[in-house]
Write a protein that holds these residues in place. Structure first.
Motif, short mmCIF file in Angstrom:
data_model
loop_
_atom_site.label_atom_id
_atom_site.label_comp_id
_atom_site.label_asym_id
_atom_site.label_seq_id
_atom_site.Cartn_x
_atom_site.Cartn_y
_atom_site.Cartn_z
N UNK A 72 -25.88 17.82 6.11
CA UNK A 72 -24.76 18.48 5.45
C UNK A 72 -25.13 18.83 4.01
N UNK A 73 -24.55 19.90 3.44
CA UNK A 73 -24.87 20.27 2.05
C UNK A 73 -24.40 19.19 1.08
N UNK A 74 -25.20 18.96 0.07
CA UNK A 74 -24.87 17.94 -0.92
C UNK A 74 -23.93 18.50 -1.97
N UNK A 75 -23.32 17.56 -2.69
CA UNK A 75 -22.39 17.95 -3.74
C UNK A 75 -23.17 18.41 -4.98
N UNK A 76 -22.82 19.56 -5.49
CA UNK A 76 -23.55 20.15 -6.61
C UNK A 76 -22.95 19.79 -7.96
N UNK A 77 -21.69 19.40 -8.00
CA UNK A 77 -21.02 19.19 -9.28
C UNK A 77 -19.99 18.09 -9.14
N UNK A 78 -19.98 17.15 -10.10
CA UNK A 78 -19.00 16.07 -10.13
C UNK A 78 -18.39 15.99 -11.53
N UNK A 79 -17.10 15.72 -11.59
CA UNK A 79 -16.38 15.62 -12.86
C UNK A 79 -15.59 14.33 -12.85
N UNK A 80 -15.67 13.60 -13.97
CA UNK A 80 -14.89 12.37 -14.13
C UNK A 80 -13.71 12.66 -15.04
N UNK A 81 -12.53 12.71 -14.45
CA UNK A 81 -11.29 12.94 -15.18
C UNK A 81 -10.22 12.04 -14.58
N UNK A 82 -9.16 11.75 -15.32
CA UNK A 82 -8.06 10.96 -14.74
C UNK A 82 -7.51 11.62 -13.49
#
Length: 360
Positions: A72-82
């Motif tokens: 499966x395609x991997x995650x390209x972008x992650x954001x840490x926000x509330x």
């Protein structure tokens, strides 16, 4: 990556920093001395709106080509926000939310442009930042153009657990470290001193103009301690053609990479990575105007000497009457005619003046 959102957006919205207009101020009403006739601005720098285009000048095109074990395609972008914050994204992306880590990851579409928009949120809602397992700070020491030193401060904030990690550095070939000067000394420690701070060393020396130096150290820092890692190095002299156009600015030294080893007992099942700040190394810089001055002076001297010698050897000086086909008598007659005309004009004017004086 750490970004100053206000500064990154400045070239687009506000190239020259100016005060915020009065109607755009957000007053902090939580203060006891706040009133209707006075506004005490609320610090909203951490909650202002932004997009990828605002920060980097463009959107993301395409997706990551790597896949996981299942294909499966991997995650390209992650954001840490509330979790309560709202995030708007482009269509076609797949979102995964991890409420425990306050993290949202996206699988980007293979075609098209991807954009993230984070509207202005409540500045009181913040993400809790856990205490990192290690603090690292690296800087240069010493002075002069021949030698220098590197100092790295490694701090373990945990009061009851040691931290083990691999300290990895790659240095350019013109920065030659002295491994015999490598030292790791605890400067603050609440635990008994340990001699084996550096448990293993891997060193690959540099080859001039072929490869850089590689240093790998496995280090263990005691609880609530700060270890100072230092070593000396020598600065090599480059050829004048190897300097960049802005040679006086210095040379960028890549940051050190720290891989914190897994520790299941401390709820750290996977390795974590840290990077120190990059450094700016100043090397001995020659006066680049000297080659230009030498070239100009040498060319001038050679031109004068060659031209004079060439004229003496090639040219032949003869009298005007010896030149074939040249009538020197006509030249004399023409010069005499010109002199006669000038003489007549001059004496004619003088006679006219004398006659005018006699009539008066």
């Amino acid at each position: 990556m750490v970004l100053d959102i206000e500064r990154s957006k400045r070239p687009y919205d506000n190239p020259i920093p100016r005060p915020v207009p009065t109607e755009e101020l957000i007053c902090d009403t939580s203060k006891p001395y706040s009133s209707s006739d006075a506004c005490y601005p609320l610090d909203i720098l951490s909650a202002q709106s932004w997009t990828l285009s605002d920060l980097f000048g463009r959107r993301i095109k395409g997706s990551c080509l790597a896949t996981n074990i299942l294909g499966q395609p991997t995650e390209s972008l992650c954001i840490k926000v509330p979790n309560k914050h709202r995030i708007d994204t482009s269509e076609g992306s797949i979102k995964r939310i991890d409420s425990l880590k306050n993290e949202r990851c996206y699988v980007l579409p293979s075609t098209g442009l991807f954009e993230i928009t984070l509207p202005q949120q409540d500045s009181q809602a913040v993400v809790f930042r856990p205490i990192p397992p290690l603090y690292a700070s690296r800087s240069f020491t010493g002075h002069g153009q021949e030698r220098g030193g590197v100092q790295t401060l490694l701090t373990n904030p945990s009061p009851d657990a040691t931290v083990s990690f691999v300290y990895f550095e790659t240095l350019p070939w013109f920065m030659k470290p002295y491994i015999h000067t490598l030292k790791a000394q605890p400067i603050t420690s609440l635990s008994p001193p340990q001699e084996d701070i550096i448990t293993s060393i891997y060193y690959r020396p540099a080859l001039d103009r072929e490869r850089g130096t590689q240093v790998e150290l496995q280090i263990t820092v005691p609880p609530a301690s700060t270890v100072r890692l230092t070593y000396d190095f020598e600065k090599a002299i480059l050829r004048y053609t190897e300097y960049p156009p802005d040679a006086n600015r210095g040379f960028d030294i890549a940051p050190a990479v720290i891989r914190i080893l897994p520790d299941p007992s401390r709820q750290r099942p996977e390795a974590e990575y840290l990077r120190t700040t990059s450094l700016l190394l100043s090397l001995p810089t020659p006066d680049f105007s000297m080659p230009y001055n030498v070239i100009i002076l040498t060319s001038t001297v050679m031109a004068l000497a060659f031209g004079s010698i060439y004229n003496l050897l090639i040219r032949r000086f003869v009298g005007a009457d010896e030149v074939e086909g040249y009538d020197f008598g006509k030249v004399k007659a023409r010069i005499r005619g010109r002199l006669a005309v000038l003489r007549d004009r001059w004496f004619g004017r003088a006679r006219h003046r004398d006659s005018e004086k006699k009539t008066q």
